[in-house]
Design a protein around this motif. Structure first.
Motif, mmCIF file in Angstrom:
data_model
loop_
_atom_site.group_PDB
_atom_site.id
_atom_site.type_symbol
_atom_site.label_atom_id
_atom_site.label_comp_id
_atom_site.label_asym_id
_atom_site.label_seq_id
_atom_site.Cartn_x
_atom_site.Cartn_y
_atom_site.Cartn_z
ATOM 1 N N GLU A 113 24.260 10.404 51.602
ATOM 2 C CA GLU A 113 24.639 9.482 52.360
ATOM 3 C C GLU A 113 25.045 8.549 51.184
ATOM 4 O OE1 GLU A 113 21.316 6.782 55.277
ATOM 5 O OE2 GLU A 113 20.495 8.360 53.874
ATOM 6 N N ASN A 114 24.870 8.510 50.267
ATOM 7 C CA ASN A 114 25.057 7.786 49.074
ATOM 8 C C ASN A 114 26.426 7.377 48.753
ATOM 9 O OD1 ASN A 114 22.442 6.637 49.365
ATOM 10 N ND2 ASN A 114 22.099 8.028 47.397
ATOM 11 N N TYR A 115 27.523 8.781 49.642
ATOM 12 C CA TYR A 115 28.733 8.262 49.132
ATOM 13 C C TYR A 115 29.644 8.783 50.268
ATOM 14 C CZ TYR A 115 26.604 8.665 44.357
ATOM 15 O OH TYR A 115 26.216 8.604 43.683
ATOM 16 N N ILE A 116 29.307 9.008 51.570
ATOM 17 C CA ILE A 116 29.766 9.622 52.804
ATOM 18 C C ILE A 116 30.867 8.381 52.777
ATOM 19 C CG2 ILE A 116 28.397 8.631 54.581
ATOM 20 C CD1 ILE A 116 29.301 12.021 54.360
ATOM 21 N N ARG A 117 30.835 7.365 52.798
ATOM 22 C CA ARG A 117 31.838 6.033 53.464
ATOM 23 C C ARG A 117 32.919 6.319 51.827
ATOM 24 N NH1 ARG A 117 26.899 4.675 54.832
ATOM 25 N NH2 ARG A 117 26.981 4.167 57.301
ATOM 26 N N GLN A 118 32.758 6.305 50.656
ATOM 27 C CA GLN A 118 33.909 6.503 49.949
ATOM 28 C C GLN A 118 34.673 7.860 49.710
ATOM 29 O OE1 GLN A 118 30.235 5.857 49.019
ATOM 30 N NE2 GLN A 118 31.222 3.658 49.179
ATOM 31 N N PHE A 119 34.257 8.729 49.983
ATOM 32 C CA PHE A 119 34.602 10.824 49.926
ATOM 33 C C PHE A 119 34.300 10.976 51.269
ATOM 34 C CE2 PHE A 119 32.689 9.671 45.461
ATOM 35 C CZ PHE A 119 34.269 9.174 45.159
ATOM 36 N N ASN A 120 35.445 12.050 51.155
ATOM 37 C CA ASN A 120 35.581 13.080 52.009
ATOM 38 C C ASN A 120 34.648 14.404 51.265
ATOM 39 O OD1 ASN A 120 37.020 12.371 53.628
ATOM 40 N ND2 ASN A 120 39.479 13.193 53.064
ATOM 41 N N PHE A 121 33.847 15.153 51.064
ATOM 42 C CA PHE A 121 33.076 15.987 51.417
ATOM 43 C C PHE A 121 33.266 17.460 52.022
ATOM 44 C CE2 PHE A 121 30.295 12.775 49.586
ATOM 45 C CZ PHE A 121 30.361 12.740 48.436
ATOM 46 N N VAL A 122 33.785 18.506 50.956
ATOM 47 C CA VAL A 122 34.182 20.273 51.016
ATOM 48 C C VAL A 122 32.728 21.036 50.349
ATOM 49 C CG1 VAL A 122 35.124 22.376 52.020
ATOM 50 C CG2 VAL A 122 35.829 20.118 52.092
ATOM 51 N N ILE A 123 31.815 21.042 51.094
ATOM 52 C CA ILE A 123 30.539 21.789 50.196
ATOM 53 C C ILE A 123 30.430 23.485 50.937
ATOM 54 C CG2 ILE A 123 27.898 21.668 49.167
ATOM 55 C CD1 ILE A 123 28.247 18.737 50.011
ATOM 56 N N ALA A 124 30.456 24.730 50.216
ATOM 57 C CA ALA A 124 30.526 25.533 50.292
ATOM 58 C C ALA A 124 29.547 26.274 49.222
ATOM 59 C CB ALA A 124 31.364 26.490 49.689
ATOM 60 N N PRO A 125 28.362 25.969 50.063
ATOM 61 C CA PRO A 125 26.714 25.754 49.137
ATOM 62 C C PRO A 125 26.899 27.611 48.540
ATOM 63 C CG PRO A 125 27.030 26.076 51.434
ATOM 64 C CD PRO A 125 27.917 25.850 51.353
ATOM 65 N N CYS A 126 27.170 28.691 48.867
ATOM 66 C CA CYS A 126 26.438 29.540 48.904
ATOM 67 C C CYS A 126 28.059 30.808 48.954
ATOM 68 C CB CYS A 126 25.860 30.449 49.249
ATOM 69 S SG CYS A 126 25.272 32.013 49.116
ATOM 70 N N LEU A 127 29.142 31.350 48.226
ATOM 71 C CA LEU A 127 30.156 31.401 47.924
ATOM 72 C C LEU A 127 29.527 33.606 48.475
ATOM 73 C CD1 LEU A 127 31.562 28.673 47.249
ATOM 74 C CD2 LEU A 127 33.487 30.019 46.336
ATOM 75 N N SER A 128 28.477 33.677 47.712
ATOM 76 C CA SER A 128 28.326 35.100 47.483
ATOM 77 C C SER A 128 26.725 35.772 48.066
ATOM 78 C CB SER A 128 27.942 35.394 46.659
ATOM 79 O OG SER A 128 29.914 35.385 45.872
ATOM 80 N N PRO A 129 26.777 35.307 49.658
ATOM 81 C CA PRO A 129 25.007 35.316 50.018
ATOM 82 C C PRO A 129 24.394 36.874 49.412
ATOM 83 C CG PRO A 129 26.673 36.060 51.439
ATOM 84 C CD PRO A 129 27.843 35.288 50.303
ATOM 85 N N TRP A 130 25.492 38.086 49.463
ATOM 86 C CA TRP A 130 24.919 39.569 48.876
ATOM 87 C C TRP A 130 24.673 39.245 47.334
ATOM 88 C CZ3 TRP A 130 26.262 43.048 45.190
ATOM 89 C CH2 TRP A 130 25.423 44.478 45.732
ATOM 90 N N GLY A 131 25.226 38.694 46.737
ATOM 91 C CA GLY A 131 24.314 38.666 45.511
ATOM 92 C C GLY A 131 23.491 37.374 45.415
ATOM 93 N N TYR A 132 23.676 36.449 46.321
ATOM 94 C CA TYR A 132 22.457 35.923 46.616
ATOM 95 C C TYR A 132 21.199 36.784 47.215
ATOM 96 C CZ TYR A 132 19.297 31.696 47.804
ATOM 97 O OH TYR A 132 18.205 31.142 47.839
ATOM 98 N N GLU A 133 20.809 37.387 47.922
ATOM 99 C CA GLU A 133 20.067 38.103 48.366
ATOM 100 C C GLU A 133 19.796 39.314 47.401
ATOM 101 O OE1 GLU A 133 19.828 37.915 53.258
ATOM 102 O OE2 GLU A 133 20.886 39.924 52.355
#
Length: 315
Positions: A113-133
């Motif tokens: 929220e503190n940066y949403i007006r200054q930047f565009n964001f693309v956040i990929a939080p978990c590229l490897s969900p099988w590895g996560y599980e």
């Protein structure tokens, strides 16, 4: 520490399909991607939207009957403005590195929220969900996604995100890739790598504390320093060993080493971002807990964004 025997394969011989199937047969689902990651996406603030950029079709693997198909999501700014710089944040390239995943989500849910007006964001939080599980570094085919970011990659975890960025013409100014170094690197993942590739593992160092990996082709030393300074407020920075190294790599400055990202196929090297870094949190230190690790990952993002705002303002 000395080389450890690994229970799969023949010493001096690289793994083939049979050994990889033996390895896969030993893997178990130990936690839920749906419960710990996907459900949090429904709680995102209104200035973010989620977009599915692919799916890992692993349900039909013969030895893991309870494995789900894994949808892959990015969190993206709703009010996209091409005049703003874009920030790419990736987590869970190595699924077992928990704070990378949870730190990315925590930032999106709390401090973005503190940066949403200054930047565009693309956040990929978990590229490897099988590895996560399964709490794994590799994907089901014994491939390391963080050595697989190159054109034509056979690791879907890597290829699908690269294709998404290319298709949508997303060229980030900054890429922050969130990782951990854990004690299981020595007990499991380094011995497995040595067995799979029939190599001698020479590095057994596990730094006690946080550190960064910069891109040797574009290290941006001041950018790395700003991140370290912010993280120091949250957790301890890993000291160099007696050779002034971390994980066998020469120290460039406090808490910072360098890798040549693109030739190694690292996630950090998949774009031409001006600013990039890979984090390494040490969750097995007696000085930290789960919250501290997640907070350290968020501090990285905060330090990076504040540096960019200040630098671009004075450019």
């Amino acid at each position: 520490m000395t080389e450890q025997a690994y229970p799969i394969g023949t010493p001096g011989k690289k793994w083939g399909p049979e050994e990889k199937q033996q390895w896969l047969a030993q893997q178990l689902v130990r936690r839920s991607y749906q419960e710990q990651v996907v459900t949090k996406l429904a709680k995102l603030p209104s200035y973010f939207e989620t977009e599915q950029y692919g799916q890992l079709n692993y349900a039909d693997l013969p030895v893991i009957k309870d494995a789900d198909n894994y949808p892959l999501f990015v969190i993206k700014s709703v009010q996209w403005d091409n005049q703003r710089p874009t920030i790419l944040i990736t987590g869970g390239v190595h699924g077992y590195e928990t704070s990378g995943v949870q730190g990315a989500l925590q930032f999106a849910l709390t401090e973005a929220e503190n940066y949403i007006r200054q930047f565009n964001f693309v956040i990929a939080p978990c590229l490897s969900p099988w590895g996560y599980e399964t709490i794994n570094r590799w994907n089901p085919f014994a491939a390391d996604p963080n050595r697989s970011f190159y054109e034509g990659s056979e690791a879907q975890e890597s290829l699908l995100l690269m294709e998404y960025l290319k298709t949508n013409e997303i060229s980030p100014l900054c890429h922050i890739d969130l990782h951990e170094t854990t004690d299981t690197d020595n007990s499991e993942f380094r011995p497995a790598l040595a067995a799979r590739d029939a190599i001698v593992q020479k590095t057994w160092n596990i730094p006690d504390g946080f550190y960064l990996v910069a891109d040797a082709q574009n290290p941006q030393a001041d950018f790395q320093t700003a991140i370290i300074d912010e993280v120091k407020k949250i957790t301890h920075i890993a000291p160099a060993d007696d050779n002034n190294e971390l994980i066998g790599v020469p120290l460039q400055q406090l808490g910072v080493i360098e890798y040549d990202a693109k030739p190694l196929g690292l996630c950090m090297g998949m774009t031409d971002a001006k600013y990039k870094t890979t984090t390494e949190v040490y969750p097995d230190s007696p000085k930290v807990d789960e919250r501290n690790c997640n907070d350290a990952q968020v501090a990285v993002i905060r330090g990076a964004l504040n540096f960019i705002l200040d630098s671009e303002r004075h450019a």
